[in-house]
Design a protein around this motif. Structure first.
Motif, PDB file in Angstrom:
ATOM      1  N   GLU A 115      37.281   7.781  21.186  1.00 33.88           N
ATOM      2  CA  GLU A 115      36.711   8.145  19.472  1.00 33.88           C
ATOM      3  C   GLU A 115      35.360   9.054  19.820  1.00 33.88           C
ATOM      4  O   GLU A 115      34.807  10.505  20.270  1.00 33.88           O
ATOM      5  CB  GLU A 115      36.119   6.666  18.613  1.00 33.88           C
ATOM      6  N   VAL A 116      35.193   8.377  21.384  1.00 31.91           N
ATOM      7  CA  VAL A 116      33.612   9.857  22.125  1.00 31.91           C
ATOM      8  C   VAL A 116      34.291  11.207  22.346  1.00 31.91           C
ATOM      9  O   VAL A 116      33.992  11.952  22.433  1.00 31.91           O
ATOM     10  CB  VAL A 116      33.212   9.205  23.546  1.00 31.91           C
ATOM     11  N   ARG A 117      35.659  11.004  22.713  1.00 29.63           N
ATOM     12  CA  ARG A 117      36.614  12.017  23.353  1.00 29.63           C
ATOM     13  C   ARG A 117      36.642  12.452  22.319  1.00 29.63           C
ATOM     14  O   ARG A 117      36.956  14.462  22.038  1.00 29.63           O
ATOM     15  CB  ARG A 117      37.892  12.194  23.970  1.00 29.63           C
ATOM     16  N   SER A 118      37.300  12.358  21.070  1.00 32.08           N
ATOM     17  CA  SER A 118      37.312  13.077  19.898  1.00 32.08           C
ATOM     18  C   SER A 118      36.519  13.884  19.223  1.00 32.08           C
ATOM     19  O   SER A 118      35.796  14.884  18.826  1.00 32.08           O
ATOM     20  CB  SER A 118      38.521  12.468  18.759  1.00 32.08           C
ATOM     21  N   ILE A 119      35.309  13.292  19.220  1.00 32.09           N
ATOM     22  CA  ILE A 119      33.610  13.935  18.769  1.00 32.09           C
ATOM     23  C   ILE A 119      32.543  14.467  20.050  1.00 32.09           C
ATOM     24  O   ILE A 119      33.064  15.889  19.516  1.00 32.09           O
ATOM     25  CB  ILE A 119      32.567  12.628  19.525  1.00 32.09           C
ATOM     26  N   GLN A 120      33.473  14.378  21.308  1.00 32.93           N
ATOM     27  CA  GLN A 120      33.241  15.515  22.199  1.00 32.93           C
ATOM     28  C   GLN A 120      34.166  17.180  22.216  1.00 32.93           C
ATOM     29  O   GLN A 120      34.024  18.017  21.458  1.00 32.93           O
ATOM     30  CB  GLN A 120      33.258  15.320  23.782  1.00 32.93           C
ATOM     31  N   THR A 121      35.592  16.639  21.663  1.00 31.30           N
ATOM     32  CA  THR A 121      36.067  17.555  21.301  1.00 31.30           C
ATOM     33  C   THR A 121      36.167  18.403  19.995  1.00 31.30           C
ATOM     34  O   THR A 121      35.900  19.934  20.232  1.00 31.30           O
ATOM     35  CB  THR A 121      37.603  17.395  21.694  1.00 31.30           C
ATOM     36  N   LYS A 122      35.168  17.656  19.027  1.00 31.22           N
ATOM     37  CA  LYS A 122      35.329  18.140  18.050  1.00 31.22           C
ATOM     38  C   LYS A 122      33.775  19.307  17.913  1.00 31.22           C
ATOM     39  O   LYS A 122      33.049  20.081  17.411  1.00 31.22           O
ATOM     40  CB  LYS A 122      34.692  17.617  16.738  1.00 31.22           C
ATOM     41  N   LEU A 123      32.983  18.619  18.869  1.00 34.34           N
ATOM     42  CA  LEU A 123      31.807  19.291  19.339  1.00 34.34           C
ATOM     43  C   LEU A 123      32.107  21.005  20.030  1.00 34.34           C
ATOM     44  O   LEU A 123      31.070  22.462  19.284  1.00 34.34           O
ATOM     45  CB  LEU A 123      30.343  18.499  19.469  1.00 34.34           C
ATOM     46  N   LYS A 124      32.477  20.389  20.450  1.00 37.34           N
ATOM     47  CA  LYS A 124      33.028  21.615  21.280  1.00 37.34           C
ATOM     48  C   LYS A 124      33.370  23.402  20.488  1.00 37.34           C
ATOM     49  O   LYS A 124      32.537  24.275  20.546  1.00 37.34           O
ATOM     50  CB  LYS A 124      33.888  21.148  22.883  1.00 37.34           C
ATOM     51  N   GLY A 152      34.268  16.125  10.266  1.00 33.91           N
ATOM     52  CA  GLY A 152      36.012  15.801   9.835  1.00 33.91           C
ATOM     53  C   GLY A 152      37.252  14.711  10.405  1.00 33.91           C
ATOM     54  O   GLY A 152      38.000  15.239  10.506  1.00 33.91           O
ATOM     55  N   LEU A 153      36.067  13.923  11.269  1.00 34.63           N
ATOM     56  CA  LEU A 153      36.599  12.633  11.631  1.00 34.63           C
ATOM     57  C   LEU A 153      37.200  11.607  10.798  1.00 34.63           C
ATOM     58  O   LEU A 153      37.458  10.317  11.626  1.00 34.63           O
ATOM     59  CB  LEU A 153      36.399  12.982  13.273  1.00 34.63           C
ATOM     60  N   GLY A 154      36.321  11.114  10.208  1.00 37.74           N
ATOM     61  CA  GLY A 154      35.981  10.086   9.612  1.00 37.74           C
ATOM     62  C   GLY A 154      36.812  10.127   7.668  1.00 37.74           C
ATOM     63  O   GLY A 154      35.734   8.718   6.982  1.00 37.74           O
ATOM     64  N   SER A 181      35.004  19.935   6.392  1.00 38.02           N
ATOM     65  CA  SER A 181      33.731  19.930   7.345  1.00 38.02           C
ATOM     66  C   SER A 181      33.488  20.266   8.675  1.00 38.02           C
ATOM     67  O   SER A 181      32.515  21.301   8.740  1.00 38.02           O
ATOM     68  CB  SER A 181      33.791  18.342   6.934  1.00 38.02           C
ATOM     69  N   GLY A 182      34.836  20.268   9.158  1.00 40.82           N
ATOM     70  CA  GLY A 182      34.353  21.651  10.093  1.00 40.82           C
ATOM     71  C   GLY A 182      33.926  22.693  10.270  1.00 40.82           C
ATOM     72  O   GLY A 182      33.430  23.171  11.328  1.00 40.82           O
ATOM     73  N   VAL A 185      32.940  24.322   7.284  1.00 42.78           N
ATOM     74  CA  VAL A 185      31.784  24.751   6.751  1.00 42.78           C
ATOM     75  C   VAL A 185      30.278  24.537   7.705  1.00 42.78           C
ATOM     76  O   VAL A 185      29.590  24.989   7.428  1.00 42.78           O
ATOM     77  CB  VAL A 185      31.315  23.815   5.828  1.00 42.78           C
ATOM     78  N   TYR A 186      30.853  22.989   8.356  1.00 42.95           N
ATOM     79  CA  TYR A 186      29.424  23.326   9.468  1.00 42.95           C
ATOM     80  C   TYR A 186      29.548  23.343  11.291  1.00 42.95           C
ATOM     81  O   TYR A 186      29.071  23.446  11.807  1.00 42.95           O
ATOM     82  CB  TYR A 186      29.337  21.270   9.838  1.00 42.95           C
ATOM     83  N   GLN A 187      30.235  24.539  11.186  1.00 40.79           N
ATOM     84  CA  GLN A 187      30.452  25.455  12.850  1.00 40.79           C
ATOM     85  C   GLN A 187      29.310  25.703  12.345  1.00 40.79           C
ATOM     86  O   GLN A 187      28.645  26.628  11.890  1.00 40.79           O
ATOM     87  CB  GLN A 187      31.753  26.437  12.281  1.00 40.79           C
ATOM     88  N   ASN A 188      28.623  25.894  13.913  1.00 46.20           N
ATOM     89  CA  ASN A 188      27.411  26.873  13.995  1.00 46.20           C
ATOM     90  C   ASN A 188      26.813  27.936  13.906  1.00 46.20           C
ATOM     91  O   ASN A 188      28.069  28.568  13.815  1.00 46.20           O
ATOM     92  CB  ASN A 188      27.275  26.152  15.963  1.00 46.20           C
ATOM     93  N   GLY A 189      26.226  28.328  12.544  1.00 48.39           N
ATOM     94  CA  GLY A 189      26.441  29.429  12.481  1.00 48.39           C
ATOM     95  C   GLY A 189      27.059  30.572  11.479  1.00 48.39           C
ATOM     96  O   GLY A 189      26.791  31.402  10.682  1.00 48.39           O
TER      97      GLY A 189
END
Length: 234
Positions: free
Chosen positions: A50-59, A104-106, A162-163, A165-169
């Motif tokens: 799950e942490v890897r998924s969060i990191q991948t999405k945030l990256k 977009g993960l939940g 969600s990904g 819409v909330y993509q940085n900038g």
């Protein structure tokens, strides 16, 4: 009844009350622990897929610069904090249900959606349309929704509403006062029409208002449609 018997009975009653109180406390503890483990998902010190998924999405959204190693360390926590602040949600550095939903993960457990999109995602789409296209024609509102969905389908953008819409900038409206205004009823209908396949933008993945933008790069994009105040482009 003798005094000895009465004292014995009183002692047994007292013991039963104590046992009941201890049992109730155990139930409360188990319930609280269960809720904590269910609703506070990944946080500093967590590890795993799950942490890897969060990191991948945030990256992919530009918030996380570290390696995708499945370890929820300082870099991951800071990335989550930055994402939460940008989204206007509680910034606690914990990837709980709301944060995962915004990433977009939940949303897989939601009901009342439309096809592959959850009810929460449709609500978010309507919120963006309302904030970005307030005052535009109905066609212009649907076109803004279509651009967001076109990005979801495009390999260069995140693969969830969600990904995107909330993509940085990506959308300045998430940081201005329009974001907190009531969602217009027309925007709700426009979101559903866009999801149903109406794309007045002609397949655009960008749009801008030439009277408001100072971004030189966006003006280099090929304009394929003009609807109201918005130029739609690829």
């Amino acid at each position: 009844m003798t005094d000895i018997k009465r004292k014995t009975i009183d002692t047994l009653i007292a013991l039963l009350i104590i046992i009941g109180m201890v049992g109730a406390s155990a139930v409360v503890y188990r319930t609280c622990f269960y809720e904590e483990s269910t609703y506070a998902l990944s946080r500093y010190g967590s590890t795993g897929s799950e942490v890897r998924s969060i990191q991948t999405k945030l990256k992919s959204l530009g918030y996380y610069k570290g390696s995708v190693d499945g370890i929820y360390g300082t870099q991951t926590k800071n990335a989550v904090l930055s994402f939460q602040r940008n989204c206007g949600i509680t910034a606690d550095g914990i990837a709980g249900p709301q944060t995962l939903l915004y990433l977009g993960l939940g949303g897989s457990g939601s009901s009342s959606g439309s096809g592959k999109y959850t009810a929460q995602e449709i609500t978010l789409l309507a919120k963006v349309i309302s904030a970005e296209a307030r005052g535009e024609s109905y066609e212009g509102q649907v076109a803004v929704g279509a651009v967001i969905l076109n990005r979801v389908a495009h390999p260069s953008f995140p693969d969830s509403i969600s990904g995107v819409v909330y993509q940085n900038g990506a959308f300045s409206c998430v940081n201005d006062s329009n974001w907190y205004q009531p969602v217009a009823e027309s925007a709700k209908r426009a979101a559903q029409d866009a999801i149903n396949g109406w794309d007045p933008s002609g397949g655009a993945i960008y749009y801008y208002n030439p009277a408001k933008t100072s971004n030189a790069w966006i003006r280099t994009r090929t304009v394929i449609k003009v609807i109201g105040n918005h130029y739609f482009c690829k």
